[in-house]
Scaffold this active site. Sequence first.
Site, PDB file in Angstrom:
ATOM      1  N   GLU A 234       0.886  -1.170   0.000  1.00 57.25           N
ATOM      2  CA  GLU A 234       0.000   0.000   0.000  1.00 57.25           C
ATOM      3  C   GLU A 234       0.918   1.212   0.000  1.00 57.25           C
ATOM      4  O   GLU A 234       1.582   1.502   1.004  1.00 57.25           O
ATOM      5  CB  GLU A 234      -0.922  -0.018   1.216  1.00 57.25           C
ATOM      6  N   CYS A 268      -1.969   8.902   2.942  1.00 57.44           N
ATOM      7  CA  CYS A 268      -1.974   8.434   1.555  1.00 57.44           C
ATOM      8  C   CYS A 268      -3.361   8.574   0.945  1.00 57.44           C
ATOM      9  O   CYS A 268      -3.492   8.784  -0.265  1.00 57.44           O
ATOM     10  CB  CYS A 268      -1.501   6.993   1.489  1.00 57.44           C
TER      11      CYS A 268
END
Length: 463
Positions: A234, A268
Site C-alpha cells: 500500500e 496516503c
Amino acid sequence: MPIATVNPADGTTVKTFDPLSADEVEQRLADAEAAFRGYRTTTFEERARLLNAAADLLEREADGVARVMTTEMGKPLAAARAEAAKCVKAMRWYARNAEELLAPEYPAPEDVADSGAERAEVRYRPLGPVLAVMPWNFPLWQVVRFAAPALMAGNVGLLKHASNVPQTALYLGDLFHRAGFAPGCFQTLLVSSGAVEAVLRDPRVVAATLTGSEGAGRAVASVAGDEIKKTVLELGGSDPFVVMPSADVEAAARTAVTARVQNNGQSCIAAKRFLVHTDVFDAFAERFTAGMLGLTVGDPMEPGTDVGPLSGAQGREDLEELVTDALAQGAQALCGGRRPQGLERGFYYEPTVLTGVTAQMRIHREEAFGPVATLYRVADAEEAVTLANDTPFGLSSNVWTRDECEADRFVQDLEAGGVFFNGMTASHPALPFGGVKRSGYGRELAGHGIREFCNATTVWRGA
C-alpha cells in the site's frame, strides 16, 4: 536515520534506542518460527479471546498511547485518540468475523463430478511468520489493520516500524504479549531500514506487507520477488476530489478541508487534487479557501489545534519544494504557501490552496504529503475523469454528485481502488482497502485482507 523519538512540535530528541544486534534479530526469527508451529493449531475461539483481550487493553490505555503517537509524529491529540479507538474496533471486528471469513468453501458436487471427485473443498490455512514494514503516519492503525487479520488467520507477525516511532512500535509488541499471545506471536524489530533485506530473505519469513513510499515498496517487492515470497503493498496516493454541479457545494467544501488536512495532510488517502466543475468552481473555491484559512495550526497536544507539525524537517522541505516549483511556474496561492510565524521551533507548514496548476509542475504528478491542496477547474465529467486519472497513483477517489448516471460513469472510469461518493475516503475493517497503478497491489481489511496471507488449499476426495 537513528531510531529515536524526535518531537516534531519543537524538534527536540525525546529518547533514542539502540538497534537490535544480529544475534537478537536471529533470536526473534527463531522465536517466530517456534511460535507459529503451535499457534497455527489454535482455534478461532482461542485467537478471538486473545485479540479481544488486546482490544480491551488498548481501550483502557488509549489516552496514554495517543500521547505517545502525538509526541512521536505530531498528529493532533484528538486524532490520535480516534486512531486508537479505530484499532479497538478493527480488533473486535476480526475477532467476531474471522472464522466466517475463512470458513471452508464447498463447490457443488455436480460442478466437480467430472474431476472424479466424490467431494471437494477449499480450506484457508496460515502461511507462517509475516514481516510488516510500516510507516509513521498512522503508527498504530497501519500495524493493527495487518496484525488483527494476520493473527486471526493463524499467522505470526514481525514488525519493522518506522524509525521515528519506536515507542509506539514497542508498545504494540508489548500489547499483544500482555494480552496473552504466546511469546513470538507478534514481535517488534527495532532495526534500521538497511536490515530489512536480510530479514525478508530469511527462509523463516514467508511473506511481507508494506505501507509506505513508492521507493520503499519497490525495494521490498524486488527482494521478495527474488525470493518468490508473497507481498502486499500500500503505497502513495494523489486522490482526486471531484465536485459536480449537482453536489451540495457547502457540504463538499466543508468535507474537502477535513479530507485534505486529516493527519496534518500526511495521509496516503487524503484528498489532494480538487477537480471542480466550472459551474460551481467559484462557490467551492471561496468556501474551501475560507475553511483552510480558518484552521488553527499549533501544538498538537492542545485541544483547539486542527493542524499540527509535519513529521520532520525533510518532509517539510520536500513539501516546500513542490510549492516553490509550482509558484515559480505560474501557480497562485489562494492561501498559505509559507511556514507559519511564531512556530519556528517545530516543523509546521500553513494550510495551502494552489490554483493554476499545470501538467509541467511537479506537484501535478507527485504526492504532496502535507496540508497543500491543488484546485483545478473542469468543464465536464469527461475532463474530470481524464484529469483524475492523470497521475501515477490510484489509491482512492472522492466524487460529489447527486446524478446516478454520472456516478456510474465515475465508478466505471476512475482508476482507483475505491470511489467514495458525497463523503471522504476512509478505511473500515469491513471494506477492502488498497490501490492500483503505483499505489500498490493486494488488499488489506475485510475478507480480502485476511485471505492475502493464507494458503487457499484445494482438498479433493475421490470415491
